[in-house]
Design an enzyme around this catalytic site. Structure first.
Site: not given
Length: 334
Positions: A214, A216, A219, A245-246
């Site tokens: 990830s 931020g 992408g 992120g989850d």
């Protein structure tokens, strides 16, 4: 069914207010409380996408009871194992500019409690298409806890997606997770490089079949045996990044379960992650934004031996000097 494992869940409190004033009283505009922890957030997103998810992990005390009551209210399948210690809480303070999170450590887990959980986990694995292992480890568990869970999953033919950091991540890699999903900071800390492509390849070399980082607002980056790609949203979306992120993990787990090709799998993960930023709390996403972003996320293949590759690059100084050749013959390339 996708099995989500949260060994250190939390009862999440979210305070919203226009602006935070340090060292002063702050009047909270809105309070939200719900069961949290990375794996539980993944299960919420999967349920919103219409897929079956089971929540397992460790919970205890009155806070654990409140967490389980919220899981029941959300119609999430609760297979948590009871422990004697008190489940932790987290507090997110969100104003109109940013979010600050306070994380409690969690209850100590005893050896008998861990053995009881492992027996329960073994019973759940035969019905799982994918096992998602997410979040921090509570006190009392060894850093190789995720390695143990990945090994058990592989013994049952179940691929594992791992979202962890620090020693828990590094110790799990030799067990062979199907996907690991660090963020940019976690990736740099684990690999000692700020180059995400090189860092991802180092995690693959250590045992991960695929790495999705990830980045931020920039992408996602994926390094896999099939190739490497970047997925870029069309714009940076303002909002609450907690849980983004989850959501990416939920999409990656679905792609793994369904056998979705990697570029499309990454597109969905990036779109779902970005749409989560627009939702007020973790475990939710803006469905309209998700549908729009699916058509707007750009997928860019990365050259296998490009300048960011972990393969050592040969400079002019490092190229060997070709042996002398007769002047009558043309000189070849070094």
């Amino acid at each position: 069914m996708i099995l989500t494992v949260t060994l250190n869940p939390a009862l999440d409190l979210t305070y919203r207010l226009p602006a935070v004033r340090l060292h002063a009283g702050n009047r909270v505009r809105d309070v939200r409380q719900q069961a949290g922890g990375k794996g539980i957030n993944v299960a919420r997103v999967l349920a919103a996408l219409g897929r079956t998810a089971i929540v397992t992990g460790l919970a205890g005390g009155p806070t654990g009871q409140a967490l389980r009551a919220d899981l029941a209210a959300a119609a999430l399948h609760d297979e948590l194992v009871e422990v004697a210690g008190e489940t932790r809480r987290t507090v997110a303070v969100a104003d109109d500019r940013d979010t600050t999170v306070f994380l409690e450590p969690g209850p100590p887990v005893t050896a008998p409690e861990w053995r009881r959980f492992l027996a329960h986990y073994r019973r759940l694995l035969p019905g799982a298409a994918v096992a998602v292992l997410s979040g921090s480890l509570p006190p009392g568990l060894s850093a190789d806890a995720y390695a143990v869970l990945i090994g058990l999953a592989r013994a049952h033919g179940v691929p594992a997606v791992l979202d962890a950091d620090g020693p828990a991540l590094l110790r799990a890699l030799p067990a062979g997770p199907a996907v690991v999903k660090p963020n940019a900071h976690e990736l740099a800390a684990a690999t000692g490089t700020g180059d995400p492509v090189r860092g991802a390849e180092r995690l693959r070399a250590a045992g991960a079949a695929a790495v999705v980082a990830s980045l931020g607002p920039d992408g996602l980056l994926a390094a896999t045996a099939e190739g490497r790609w970047r997925a870029r949203p069309p714009e940076a979306l303002p909002g609450n990044p907690i849980g983004a992120g989850d959501s990416a993990v939920a999409a990656l787990a679905l792609g793994l379960a369904d056998g979705t090709p990697w570029p499309e799998r990454l597109r969905r993960a990036a779109a779902l992650s970005a749409a989560t930023v627009l939702a007020p709390v973790a475990g939710q996403y803006d469905a309209g934004a998700y549908r729009r972003l699916l058509g707007e996320v750009r997928i860019e293949p990365l050259e296998p031996d490009g300048p960011q590759s972990d393969r050592p690059q040969r400079t002019a100084e490092s190229r060997p000097t070709p042996p002398p050749r007769p002047t009558a013959q043309p000189r070849g390339e070094p």
